[in-house]
Design a protein around this motif. Structure first.
Motif, PDB file in Angstrom:
ATOM      1  N   ALA A 102     -84.822 -27.477 -36.765  1.00  0.00           N
ATOM      2  CA  ALA A 102     -84.354 -26.582 -35.705  1.00  0.00           C
ATOM      3  C   ALA A 102     -85.449 -25.559 -35.450  1.00  0.00           C
ATOM      4  N   THR A 103     -85.652 -25.220 -34.180  1.00  0.00           N
ATOM      5  CA  THR A 103     -86.651 -24.225 -33.804  1.00  0.00           C
ATOM      6  C   THR A 103     -85.991 -23.169 -32.927  1.00  0.00           C
ATOM      7  N   SER A 104     -86.540 -21.950 -32.995  1.00  0.00           N
ATOM      8  CA  SER A 104     -86.042 -20.858 -32.169  1.00  0.00           C
ATOM      9  C   SER A 104     -87.206 -20.311 -31.354  1.00  0.00           C
ATOM     10  N   SER A 105     -86.877 -19.688 -30.209  1.00  0.00           N
ATOM     11  CA  SER A 105     -87.938 -19.303 -29.289  1.00  0.00           C
ATOM     12  C   SER A 105     -87.606 -18.033 -28.521  1.00  0.00           C
ATOM     13  N   ARG A 106     -88.649 -17.463 -27.944  1.00  0.00           N
ATOM     14  CA  ARG A 106     -88.472 -16.331 -27.039  1.00  0.00           C
ATOM     15  C   ARG A 106     -87.776 -16.749 -25.750  1.00  0.00           C
ATOM     16  N   ASP A 107     -87.605 -18.054 -25.526  1.00  0.00           N
ATOM     17  CA  ASP A 107     -86.887 -18.497 -24.327  1.00  0.00           C
ATOM     18  C   ASP A 107     -85.364 -18.377 -24.476  1.00  0.00           C
ATOM     19  N   LYS A 108     -84.910 -17.727 -25.564  1.00  0.00           N
ATOM     20  CA  LYS A 108     -83.497 -17.437 -25.846  1.00  0.00           C
ATOM     21  C   LYS A 108     -82.717 -18.657 -26.311  1.00  0.00           C
ATOM     22  N   THR A 109     -83.410 -19.723 -26.721  1.00  0.00           N
ATOM     23  CA  THR A 109     -82.723 -20.936 -27.148  1.00  0.00           C
ATOM     24  C   THR A 109     -83.118 -21.346 -28.561  1.00  0.00           C
ATOM     25  N   ILE A 110     -82.281 -22.205 -29.105  1.00  0.00           N
ATOM     26  CA  ILE A 110     -82.560 -22.912 -30.342  1.00  0.00           C
ATOM     27  C   ILE A 110     -82.533 -24.385 -29.967  1.00  0.00           C
ATOM     28  N   ARG A 111     -83.481 -25.127 -30.469  1.00  0.00           N
ATOM     29  CA  ARG A 111     -83.498 -26.570 -30.211  1.00  0.00           C
ATOM     30  C   ARG A 111     -83.342 -27.310 -31.522  1.00  0.00           C
ATOM     31  N   LEU A 112     -82.488 -28.332 -31.500  1.00  0.00           N
ATOM     32  CA  LEU A 112     -82.355 -29.232 -32.631  1.00  0.00           C
ATOM     33  C   LEU A 112     -83.171 -30.477 -32.317  1.00  0.00           C
ATOM     34  N   TRP A 113     -83.953 -30.907 -33.305  1.00  0.00           N
ATOM     35  CA  TRP A 113     -84.845 -32.047 -33.138  1.00  0.00           C
ATOM     36  C   TRP A 113     -84.488 -33.104 -34.171  1.00  0.00           C
ATOM     37  N   THR A 114     -84.392 -34.355 -33.724  1.00  0.00           N
ATOM     38  CA  THR A 114     -84.138 -35.463 -34.639  1.00  0.00           C
ATOM     39  C   THR A 114     -85.361 -36.358 -34.674  1.00  0.00           C
ATOM     40  N   GLN A 115     -85.528 -37.000 -35.815  1.00  0.00           N
ATOM     41  CA  GLN A 115     -86.693 -37.853 -36.006  1.00  0.00           C
ATOM     42  C   GLN A 115     -86.364 -39.276 -35.576  1.00  0.00           C
ATOM     43  N   GLU A 116     -87.215 -39.811 -34.717  1.00  0.00           N
ATOM     44  CA  GLU A 116     -87.077 -41.192 -34.257  1.00  0.00           C
ATOM     45  C   GLU A 116     -88.454 -41.836 -34.269  1.00  0.00           C
ATOM     46  N   ASN A 117     -88.623 -42.856 -35.078  1.00  0.00           N
ATOM     47  CA  ASN A 117     -89.897 -43.580 -35.164  1.00  0.00           C
ATOM     48  C   ASN A 117     -91.078 -42.640 -35.414  1.00  0.00           C
ATOM     49  N   ARG A 118     -90.937 -41.777 -36.416  1.00  0.00           N
ATOM     50  CA  ARG A 118     -91.989 -40.840 -36.830  1.00  0.00           C
ATOM     51  C   ARG A 118     -92.326 -39.790 -35.775  1.00  0.00           C
ATOM     52  N   LYS A 119     -91.499 -39.672 -34.751  1.00  0.00           N
ATOM     53  CA  LYS A 119     -91.650 -38.619 -33.748  1.00  0.00           C
ATOM     54  C   LYS A 119     -90.356 -37.826 -33.704  1.00  0.00           C
ATOM     55  N   PHE A 120     -90.422 -36.636 -33.148  1.00  0.00           N
ATOM     56  CA  PHE A 120     -89.237 -35.802 -33.007  1.00  0.00           C
ATOM     57  C   PHE A 120     -88.853 -35.699 -31.539  1.00  0.00           C
ATOM     58  N   VAL A 121     -87.549 -35.793 -31.279  1.00  0.00           N
ATOM     59  CA  VAL A 121     -87.039 -35.637 -29.927  1.00  0.00           C
ATOM     60  C   VAL A 121     -85.980 -34.538 -29.934  1.00  0.00           C
ATOM     61  N   SER A 122     -85.933 -33.778 -28.866  1.00  0.00           N
ATOM     62  CA  SER A 122     -84.948 -32.713 -28.737  1.00  0.00           C
ATOM     63  C   SER A 122     -83.578 -33.352 -28.551  1.00  0.00           C
ATOM     64  N   SER A 123     -82.647 -33.029 -29.457  1.00  0.00           N
ATOM     65  CA  SER A 123     -81.327 -33.642 -29.380  1.00  0.00           C
ATOM     66  C   SER A 123     -80.263 -32.687 -28.837  1.00  0.00           C
ATOM     67  N   LYS A 124     -80.457 -31.371 -29.061  1.00  0.00           N
ATOM     68  CA  LYS A 124     -79.506 -30.384 -28.543  1.00  0.00           C
ATOM     69  C   LYS A 124     -80.247 -29.091 -28.262  1.00  0.00           C
ATOM     70  N   VAL A 125     -79.782 -28.364 -27.252  1.00  0.00           N
ATOM     71  CA  VAL A 125     -80.288 -27.035 -26.953  1.00  0.00           C
ATOM     72  C   VAL A 125     -79.108 -26.077 -27.114  1.00  0.00           C
ATOM     73  N   LEU A 126     -79.272 -25.100 -27.999  1.00  0.00           N
ATOM     74  CA  LEU A 126     -78.205 -24.142 -28.282  1.00  0.00           C
ATOM     75  C   LEU A 126     -78.487 -22.847 -27.537  1.00  0.00           C
ATOM     76  N   VAL A 127     -77.523 -22.411 -26.734  1.00  0.00           N
ATOM     77  CA  VAL A 127     -77.683 -21.214 -25.908  1.00  0.00           C
ATOM     78  C   VAL A 127     -76.569 -20.234 -26.255  1.00  0.00           C
ATOM     79  N   GLY A 128     -76.955 -18.976 -26.530  1.00  0.00           N
ATOM     80  CA  GLY A 128     -75.948 -17.978 -26.849  1.00  0.00           C
ATOM     81  C   GLY A 128     -76.525 -16.588 -27.053  1.00  0.00           C
ATOM     82  N   HIS A 129     -77.792 -16.507 -27.430  1.00  0.00           N
ATOM     83  CA  HIS A 129     -78.440 -15.209 -27.565  1.00  0.00           C
ATOM     84  C   HIS A 129     -78.786 -14.677 -26.170  1.00  0.00           C
ATOM     85  N   THR A 130     -78.750 -13.353 -26.016  1.00  0.00           N
ATOM     86  CA  THR A 130     -79.062 -12.750 -24.727  1.00  0.00           C
ATOM     87  C   THR A 130     -80.499 -12.257 -24.645  1.00  0.00           C
TER      88      THR A 130
END
Length: 129
Positions: A34-62
């Motif tokens: 999981a990563t967090s950013s100044r863009d006000k989101t958290i992204r969940l990343w899952t591993q697929e074939n040795r690469k990571f893909v964004s699986s969910k974007v969590l929005v709630g911080h203002t």
């Protein structure tokens, strides 16, 4: 101690956040992160074939999201969760399975700067001392 940097190489890059990344945490043993950013989101990343893909974007911080930590599976979060701290003074707890915010913790007066989960306790720090 000498480190031979020839042993290390870039395996992949994660593209998705619209601003700089402020936090990262490994989510359990499945290789997800999981990563967090100044863009006000958290992204969940899952591993697929040795690469990571964004699986969910969590929005709630203002405002921008800084520290983030993994919460192991427990009766309230059977698949685990993450807790995030933000410039908005809040600590938010998220369910990894649904991507939904399950708890909002208030108490800090200023930006949350650190967060950790240890033996059932969620601990946060802030510049409010």
């Amino acid at each position: 101690m000498d480190i031979d940097f020839k042993e290390y190489h870039l395996r992949c890059e994660l593209h998705g956040h619209e601003d700089d990344v402020r936090g990262i945490t490994v989510c359990g043993g499945d290789g997800g992160i999981a990563t967090s950013s100044r863009d006000k989101t958290i992204r969940l990343w899952t591993q697929e074939n040795r690469k990571f893909v964004s699986s969910k974007v969590l929005v709630g911080h203002t405002s921008f999201v800084g520290p983030i930590t993994w919460i192991p599976p427990n009766p309230d979060l059977p698949n685990g969760g993450v807790a995030s701290g933000g410039m908005d003074t809040l600590v938010l707890v998220w369910d990894l399975n649904s991507g939904e915010k399950v708890q909002t913790l208030k108490g800090h007066q200023l930006q949350v700067t650190g967060i950790a989960f240890d033996d059932g306790d969620l601990v946060s720090s802030s510049i409010d001392r």
